[in-house]
Scaffold this motif. Structure first.
Motif, PDB file in Angstrom:
ATOM      1  N   ALA A  96       0.825  -1.205   0.000  1.00  0.00           N
ATOM      2  CA  ALA A  96       0.000   0.000   0.000  1.00  0.00           C
ATOM      3  C   ALA A  96       0.862   1.260   0.000  1.00  0.00           C
ATOM      4  O   ALA A  96       0.444   2.304  -0.483  1.00  0.00           O
ATOM      5  N   ARG A  97       2.072   1.150   0.546  1.00  0.00           N
ATOM      6  CA  ARG A  97       2.891   2.348   0.658  1.00  0.00           C
ATOM      7  C   ARG A  97       3.929   2.444  -0.455  1.00  0.00           C
ATOM      8  O   ARG A  97       4.915   3.149  -0.341  1.00  0.00           O
ATOM      9  N   TRP A 115       9.781  -0.414   4.604  1.00  0.00           N
ATOM     10  CA  TRP A 115       9.149   0.781   4.036  1.00  0.00           C
ATOM     11  C   TRP A 115       9.923   2.038   4.395  1.00  0.00           C
ATOM     12  O   TRP A 115       9.749   3.072   3.781  1.00  0.00           O
ATOM     13  N   ASP A 116      10.731   1.929   5.460  1.00  0.00           N
ATOM     14  CA  ASP A 116      11.400   3.130   5.946  1.00  0.00           C
ATOM     15  C   ASP A 116      12.844   3.241   5.477  1.00  0.00           C
ATOM     16  O   ASP A 116      13.548   4.153   5.867  1.00  0.00           O
TER      17      ASP A 116
END
Lengths: 293, 329
Positions: free
Chosen positions: B19-20, B285-286
């Motif tokens: 989603a990201r 994600w980061d």
């Protein structure tokens, strides 16, 4: 465990199937259901062979009450013997019930397995189809199907099967969604098994317990469905069935209670027997439920 | 390094779509294993160890995952270009894998014998009595007592160590030239762990098989591995012979991992708090530019946060860290 350093004697190897059978046998209600169903199926299968009569023949004066020698369970408004009807009507009812449930399970398991295993767009599309069938009023849809085609037993079984597969598909999908993530499925890929093999030979056997239970209940539901269709006059008019007997006797219900009560009782007993078996199977096949009792 | 590499992974990248956006789970992983050699892969959970193993066998869940770049050369053949049937033939036959959880890696509805026979049928075409005989041999090879009897038992009747042995027997069924063991002993207690390691070593020696041992246990690496690759944030941050890496760790992350191993030799009276690496593995994600370890590193300097350091190799010891600029070209 042995304290002498030798390998402990292996516990008796019980396959999950045999373990479940042992569990099932211990449940009295389930055994009662099994006996009852065996009786009903036995009479329906053998009855017409040994008791040669035409259920549509006039056997006694119309509306003869039960207890007379020419009609033990009475006769309906056309003079047809109710007992003969019961013996002959079982075949159609049971055959339609079993076939319809079989069709529903076949469609449901296939669609549910593919949706749950592949996920993504496949899942989305198949589940939308399932929802389409689920939101249709099932009886109405089956009635449409039965009226569109000539109402033979096969058409009726198909009509019932086609409208009642979504719950099985949902259950199968949930099981496959859960099972496909497990390590033994990954291990199966690692040894180079094909997708088809993983679907039907690895995951399906693990998903069977709840599916067997649901298939059992599906037979009960299909029998009720068939009775409803016959009651509404959409059954095969040339084949005696319990639903047909209730349907044709319904306008005389108050003066001729026996013509509807006995076939109703047969349907009730059959579905009850199947439900008892289903409950027993559920206990036997679902170890988590077993512990709760 | 001994001989030609059996498997060599070059610049492997795996991406996951979520989603990201797109997350790079593996970012240019390069490794190699020779026949008869044990490569240890260490790192915390989420550093990409298991993903590397899955990518080698092309078993990255797709979608959402995707192998986006790199080569996986197995005896010179690029597995990433291989056809699906070819891959199925390689899996379990040439390259096998065993998993962390022996409790759940066996199919509960079939006997262990049936499951070993399955591999034999699939790849070697053995059936019936022949398959049964070979399976029992395999069970004996992995030191399962009363193998004939165990053959007909179900997984739930076996202990964890037994099940892991069965898994190894299954993995060994086709005498693969490479075995990937993904935390094979994490779920077992220490004594059983030692037995499983002994068994793996023995089989490896007898068959000259390459072994990739994935673990987060530095002790297991010290005991088993010839060479070790330290992974962090989807990259190999340090790689070299086990002795070199354990004795002279170059990357701050490797040093941290080694420092975290509790020391059994210290006096019982004077207990020190266990060392830990502050913080947690960053979520995929980061991950930003620069070294993924920068935020947890006490040696971090300015370039660490802006760009990823290139690999520096000296004497077969490879490290990717801005603090080791000595031999940088």
């Amino acid at each position: 465990m042995s304290a002498h350093g030798t390998s402990p004697p292996a516990p008796q190897a019980l396959s999950p199937t045999r373990e479940a059978i042992a569990m099932f046998v211990r449940r009295r209600a389930a055994i009662a259901g099994l006996v009852l169903l065996a009786l009903i199926v036995g009479v329906s299968l053998i009855g017409p062979v040994v008791y040669d009569a035409d259920p549509f023949d006039i056997a006694a004066a119309p509306l003869t009450p039960p207890g007379t020698s020419e009609a033990w369970l009475g006769s309906d408004q056309q003079g047809r013997d109710v007992l003969t009807g019961l013996v002959y009507g079982g075949r159609a009812t049971l055959a339609v019930g079993a076939t319809a449930a079989g069709i529903a399970v076949l469609i449901g398991v296939t669609i549910g397995a593919l949706a749950g295993f592949f996920g993504g767009i496949v899942d989305e599309m198949l589940m939308r189809v399932a929802e389409f069938f689920q939101v249709l009023p099932a009886l109405l849809f089956a009635m449409v199907l039965a009226t569109l085609f000539s109402p033979s037993l096969i058409v009726i079984a198909l009509a019932i099967g086609v409208v009642s597969w979504p719950p099985t598909a949902r259950l199968t999908r949930a099981e496959f969604l859960k099972l496909r993530e497990l390590d033994f499925v990954a291990a199966e890929r690692v040894i180079g098994a094909s997708t088809g093999r993983i679907l039907w030979k690895v995951i399906l056997p693990n998903a069977l317990p709840p599916l067997i239970v649901s298939a059992t209940f599906a037979i009960g539901t299909a029998i009720l469905f068939e009775a409803s269709l016959s009651f509404l006059g959409l059954g095969d008019p040339n084949r005696m069935s319990w639903g047909l007997m209730i349907g044709s006797g319904r306008s005389y219900m108050l003066t001729c209670w026996w013509a509807v009560t006995f076939p109703g009782l047969m349907i009730f007993l059959t579905v009850l027997a199947i439900s008892l078996i289903g409950d027993g199977l559920n206990d036997a096949l679902n170890p988590k439920l077993r512990e709760r009792r | 390094m001994a001989g030609e590499p059996l498997l060599s992974v070059e610049g492997l990248c795996v991406e996951f779509k979520g989603a990201r956006g797109i997350a790079r789970v593996l970012n240019g992983v390069s490794l190699s294993v020779a026949a008869g050699e044990t490569l240890g892969i260490v790192g915390e959970s989420g550093s990409g160890k298991s993903m590397t193993a899955l990518a080698v066998l092309r078993l990255v869940p797709d979608p959402p995952g995707r192998i986006s770049a790199g080569r996986v050369l197995f005896r010179g053949e690029d597995l990433l270009q291989a056809s699906t049937p070819r891959m199925r033939d390689i899996r379990g036959n040439k390259i096998s894998m065993i998993f962390q959880e022996p409790m759940t890696s066996l199919n509960p509805v079939f006997t262990v014998g049936a499951q070993i026979c399955e591999t034999l049928t699939l790849h070697l075409g053995l059936r019936g009595e022949a398959a049964r005989r070979r399976s029992i041999e395999l069970l004996k090879d992995v030191r399962i007592p009363a193998a004939e009897q165990r053959f007909d038992e179900y997984p739930h009747q076996l202990s964890g160590g037994m099940r892991q042995r069965v898994m190894i027997a299954m993995a060994m069924a086709c005498e693969p030239s490479l075995l990937i063991a993904d935390e094979p002993t994490t779920a077992l207690d220490v004594t059983v762990q030692a037995q499983i390691f002994d068994l793996l070593r023995e089989i490896q020696k007898a068959r000259g098989m390459g072994l990739i041992l994935i673990t987060h246990d530095m002790g297991a690496i010290a005991e088993m591995a010839d060479r070790v690759a330290v992974m962090y944030g989807g990259r190999v941050v340090e790689e070299g012979t086990t002795r070199d890496v354990l004795d002279h760790p170059q990357h701050p992350y490797t040093k941290g991992l080694i420092a975290c191993v509790p020391d059994l030799d210290q006096e019982v009276g004077e207990r020190h708090a266990l060392t830990e690496i502050p913080g947690v593995v960053p979520s995929v994600w980061d991950l930003q530019q620069g070294c993924p370890f920068a935020d947890r590193c006490d040696e971090a300097i300015a370039p660490c946060r802006t760009s990823m350091p290139a690999d520096v190799v000296s004497n077969g010891h490879r490290v990717a860290c801005w603090q080791r600029p000595g031999e940088r070209a």
